[in-house]
Design an enzyme around this catalytic site. Sequence first.
Site, PDB file in Angstrom:
ATOM      1  N   LYS A   1       4.000  16.756  -9.373  1.00 51.31           N
ATOM      2  CA  LYS A   1       5.186  15.900  -9.313  1.00 51.31           C
ATOM      3  C   LYS A   1       5.295  15.258  -7.935  1.00 51.31           C
ATOM      4  O   LYS A   1       4.797  15.812  -6.954  1.00 51.31           O
ATOM      5  CB  LYS A   1       6.444  16.748  -9.547  1.00 51.31           C
ATOM      6  CG  LYS A   1       6.643  17.191 -10.980  1.00 51.31           C
ATOM      7  CD  LYS A   1       7.946  17.924 -11.144  1.00 51.31           C
ATOM      8  CE  LYS A   1       8.150  18.361 -12.590  1.00 51.31           C
ATOM      9  NZ  LYS A   1       8.325  17.247 -13.530  1.00 51.31           N
TER      10      LYS A   1
ATOM     11  N   ARG B   1       6.581  22.441 -23.359  1.00 49.50           N
ATOM     12  CA  ARG B   1       6.210  22.495 -24.777  1.00 49.50           C
ATOM     13  C   ARG B   1       5.038  23.438 -25.009  1.00 49.50           C
ATOM     14  O   ARG B   1       4.899  23.992 -26.090  1.00 49.50           O
ATOM     15  CB  ARG B   1       5.919  21.071 -25.285  1.00 49.50           C
ATOM     16  CG  ARG B   1       4.790  20.393 -24.569  1.00 49.50           C
ATOM     17  CD  ARG B   1       4.801  18.879 -24.757  1.00 49.50           C
ATOM     18  NE  ARG B   1       5.753  18.221 -23.865  1.00 49.50           N
ATOM     19  CZ  ARG B   1       5.961  16.904 -23.836  1.00 49.50           C
ATOM     20  NH1 ARG B   1       5.284  16.107 -24.659  1.00 49.50           N
ATOM     21  NH2 ARG B   1       6.834  16.376 -22.997  1.00 49.50           N
TER      22      ARG B   1
HETATM   23  N1  BES Z   1      10.785  20.136 -16.417  1.00 53.78           N
HETATM   24  C1  BES Z   1      10.318  18.827 -16.661  1.00 53.78           C
HETATM   25  C2  BES Z   1      11.388  17.926 -17.255  1.00 53.78           C
HETATM   26  C3  BES Z   1      12.448  17.439 -16.311  1.00 53.78           C
HETATM   27  C4  BES Z   1      12.168  16.486 -15.363  1.00 53.78           C
HETATM   28  C5  BES Z   1      13.723  17.905 -16.432  1.00 53.78           C
HETATM   29  C6  BES Z   1      13.175  16.021 -14.539  1.00 53.78           C
HETATM   30  C7  BES Z   1      14.737  17.433 -15.620  1.00 53.78           C
HETATM   31  C8  BES Z   1      14.456  16.500 -14.662  1.00 53.78           C
HETATM   32  C9  BES Z   1       9.144  18.849 -17.636  1.00 53.78           C
HETATM   33  O1  BES Z   1       8.309  19.947 -17.539  1.00 53.78           O
HETATM   34  C10 BES Z   1       8.327  17.653 -17.333  1.00 53.78           C
HETATM   35  O2  BES Z   1       7.799  17.589 -16.263  1.00 53.78           O
HETATM   36  N2  BES Z   1       8.240  16.730 -18.282  1.00 53.78           N
HETATM   37  C11 BES Z   1       7.530  15.541 -18.088  1.00 53.78           C
HETATM   38  C12 BES Z   1       6.815  15.203 -19.367  1.00 53.78           C
HETATM   39  C13 BES Z   1       5.836  14.068 -19.233  1.00 53.78           C
HETATM   40  C14 BES Z   1       4.667  14.486 -18.385  1.00 53.78           C
HETATM   41  C15 BES Z   1       5.384  13.668 -20.612  1.00 53.78           C
HETATM   42  C16 BES Z   1       8.519  14.443 -17.708  1.00 53.78           C
HETATM   43  O3  BES Z   1       9.625  14.435 -18.257  1.00 53.78           O
HETATM   44  O4  BES Z   1       8.209  13.639 -16.847  1.00 53.78           O
HETATM   45 MN    MN Z   2       6.823  19.701 -16.090  1.00 52.80          MN
END
Ligand code: BES
Ligand code: MN
Length: 489
Positions: free
Chosen positions: A274, A348
């Site tokens: 991230k 997931r």
């Molecule tokens: N934990 C995150 C989702 C999230 C991001 C929650 C920001 C709250 C605030 C999850 O694991 C994630 O990183 N999801 C990705 C999915 C993508 C790679 C398809 C996302 O939402 O960017």
């Molecule tokens: Mn994630």
Amino acid sequence: MQSNAKVTDINKQRSACLIIAADEKNKLTASGTALDKALDGVISKLLKRGDLAKTLGSTLLLPQLNSSAERLLLVRAANGAQSQTQFRKLANASAKAIIGFKDATSYLGELTVVEVGDSWSAQQLTLAAGLASYKFTRCLKDAKAYPLTKFTVHAVDNKQLKAYKRGVELGTAQAFGSNVARELGNLPGNICTPDYLVAEARSLAKKHSNLHVTVLDNKKMEALRMGAFLSVAKGSEEAAALIAMEYKGGKSNQKPIVLVGKGITFDSGGISLKPGANMDEMKFDMCGAASVFGVMNALLELQPAINVVGLVAAAENMPSGRASKPGDVVTSMSGQTIEILNTDAEGRLVLCDALTYAAKFKPSVVIDIATLTGACVIALGSHATGLYANKDKLAAELIAAGESSGDRAWQMPLWDAYQSSLDSNFADMQNIGGREAGSVTAACFLSRFTKDYAWAHLDIAGSAWHSGANKGATGRPVPLLMEYILGRK
Ligand code: BES
Ligand code: MN
Ligand code: ZN
């Protein structure tokens, strides 16, 4: 904090603070009027003078006016019957104003609210006071908890008292469960690790004989072929765990509600790292798991005659030489293979194996709770939890529980048309869809593992915590879940 309902006489009630409402025309409710009378009209004089602002939820704190109560809090209400939203605003505003006092007595239940049951106002006032009285102090040297330890809701007569006692009981459970969830959510990732969550579960089981806890460690998960779950954990030094907490309050043949919480104690994204800004907030990526702990704690206090299983999928998502790489293919417990195109879509991956495992409990329904997608935050913001379900009745019941508690969810589509975005050339599915409808395609992914039971998915990415100056876990969707679980027939 302790809450109760009581029929009181406002002119005799001993309290650090009495709470009464005045509408826009400065009209008081019955108890307020009685107090004003005993005080020779000083309250109406202050109101007439304009000391209480006109906007709904404005408050004015007055020092000792009579001998029995130390303070009086005036709250501005709407004229006539309050909408539920208006009443909630009053409840929250007054709750914030009283947390500095050791106790308070609220007469706001005398306001009429449109379209609610007999116990609703008491439940909302108790929930609001309970939530306001929480503060994170654990990692601060000098921080102290708020003084508020006792909250009383006035009931007009014995008939209302009976209903209000039920309302106070539910509101207390919702606030307690939410605050348990908030505390776990707020704890930093270096303290609240998967092992920490395991210890929490074990200590709960030690205190309660009708809670049975089992923990699947990496080895046991390997034996069950949970290749998706394990692929997330393997980049981290922290051991993963699938925690099962079985609350047995009902008959042994009664099918349980199974809750499944995403418990990523820190989500760095893994190799699909991230960006740095706000990455600290990914300590909140276990708020789904925290809500499961909140519900289990509240149920153990209340001891209702039902069976509920809380599953927590606990792992840390980190980049390392052992971490999953984009393009890796893993086999889930269901036998379906998954191409990991983005290691940041890890929720997931842990959930799909936990959801397959959930079938073992022969559930009446399965509800997973997960901070699953940033896309859900874009779609709904922080006000609504994203709701998906493979049964319309279940969706409707959860929406109703959210409306009534004020912890609202909004249904999103689980249409087949979205499924093809998960097609892969190298496995049965890939772990991400395209740029579009990211919250929906994440739910579609989970739906492939939940075909054997009634299932709902709550995407709490937007609702589980606040960012900015008030950064902190909200405890949502514990109020919704408690309302649903206890209200289910
Ligand atoms: N934990 C995150 C989702 C999230 C991001 C929650 C920001 C709250 C605030 C999850 O694991 C994630 O990183 N999801 C990705 C999915 C993508 C790679 C398809 C996302 O939402 O960017
Ligand atoms: Mn994630
Ligand atoms: Zn995540």
